[in-house]
Scaffold this motif. Structure first.
Motif: not given
Length: 319
Positions: A166-178, A187-192
């Protein structure tokens, strides 16, 4: 030019199906296809004048509307798409993917933030998207990775793959699912590095996903060895399916609470508030998972074929 004409004929057939068989109103069709009421009426007129609509509707992919109505009444699911079976099971799976891709592109056209799960089904659907430009759109992970780093169906790769279509942007969550360490998870939820992704995940207007089973967990060694820690207090015999990373039973009840949930990502309440949650199922072996998701209203849209639909009804009659 031939390809453009075929696409136009496909759209005419889809509009005609939804109007004459699914009985959507002109207003509903206008919203669904992002066309003016005038263009919808013009399309319906052209479908008749061109011979596309006679006694029946000729479409590249035929649906079983009687079975769809049965599912709508039984499960209260408005958006159910049941593709007619062919004599070739592999062809049936391909048709499910193709149809899911078509429906999703219509929904994506009206969306701003689209959440992606992971897995082979989602990857195959993205493969069937047609390239288009939609610069005001964001694809986002809404839960951590499945750790299949050597697989093309890894979650991070899929948001990028979808965004490229779609020629657009994306964001990731580079952490384990569990993450079983509750303090670390919070605490990780508040990481920048994760803040922007969680903001987008809270604004999702569409999610598309496959359905998992306990076998999905067992396919990853680390998860298989730590199932009791990942799903604390859960009777694994009761697991009918895995959706949004969480196990649920045959009645559609999640078997983890907010207190025991080890998924790193959007919480259950945020996910269930997303207006369109489309699931694609292309295997009869996931009939119990589909039944639980339907009973619990964990999804809003479902794409399956006749064989899977009949297996779901069979499971419903015995459980």
């Amino acid at each position: 030019m031939q390809n453009d004409n075929y696409k136009y004929q496909e759209q005419l057939a889809a509009i005609a199906q939804d109007f004459y068989l699914s009985r959507l109103t002109i207003s509903e069709l206008s919203t669904k296809y992002s066309l003016s009421r005038y263009l919808i009426k013009k399309s319906l007129d052209e479908a008749i004048s061109s011979g596309l609509v006679t006694v029946s509707i000729n479409s590249p992919l035929s649906r079983n509307f009687a079975l769809e109505m049965q599912f709508q009444k039984k499960f209260g699911l408005k958006n159910i798409y049941i593709i007619k079976d062919s004599s070739n099971p592999e062809e049936d799976q391909k048709k499910i993917i193709e149809y899911a891709a078509e429906q999703l592109q219509l929904l994506i056209k009206k969306s701003k933030v689209v959440g992606l799960a992971w897995g082979g089904t989602v990857y195959n659907v993205i493969d069937h998207f047609k390239n288009q430009i939609q610069a005001d759109l964001i694809f986002t992970q809404f839960m951590g990775e499945n750790m299949k780093y050597h697989s093309q169906a890894g979650s991070m790769r899929m948001v990028e793959k979808a965004a490229n279509k779609f020629s657009t942007g994306f964001t990731t969550l580079a952490a384990p699912l569990y993450i079983i360490n509750k303090r670390l998870k919070n605490e990780l939820r508040h990481e920048p590095a994760f803040k922007q992704t969680f903001i987008y995940a809270s604004r999702m207007d569409l999610i598309f996903t496959g359905l998992g089973t306990l076998a999905s967990i067992d396919s990853i060694a680390c998860w298989k060895q730590n199932k009791k820690a990942i799903f604390p207090g859960v009777d694994q015999e009761k697991i009918a399916g895995i959706l949004y990373g969480r196990p649920y039973d045959i009645q559609g009840n999640f078997l983890v609470s907010n207190e025991t949930d080890t998924v790193f990502g959007a919480d259950i309440d945020t996910i269930l508030a997303v207006p369109h949650r489309l699931a694609i199922v292309k295997s009869k072996f996931k009939a119990k998972a589909a039944l639980g998701a339907l009973r619990g209203h964990l999804i809003t849209d479902l794409v399956i074929d006749e064989a899977i639909a009949n297996r779901i009804l069979l499971e419903a009659s015995i459980s």
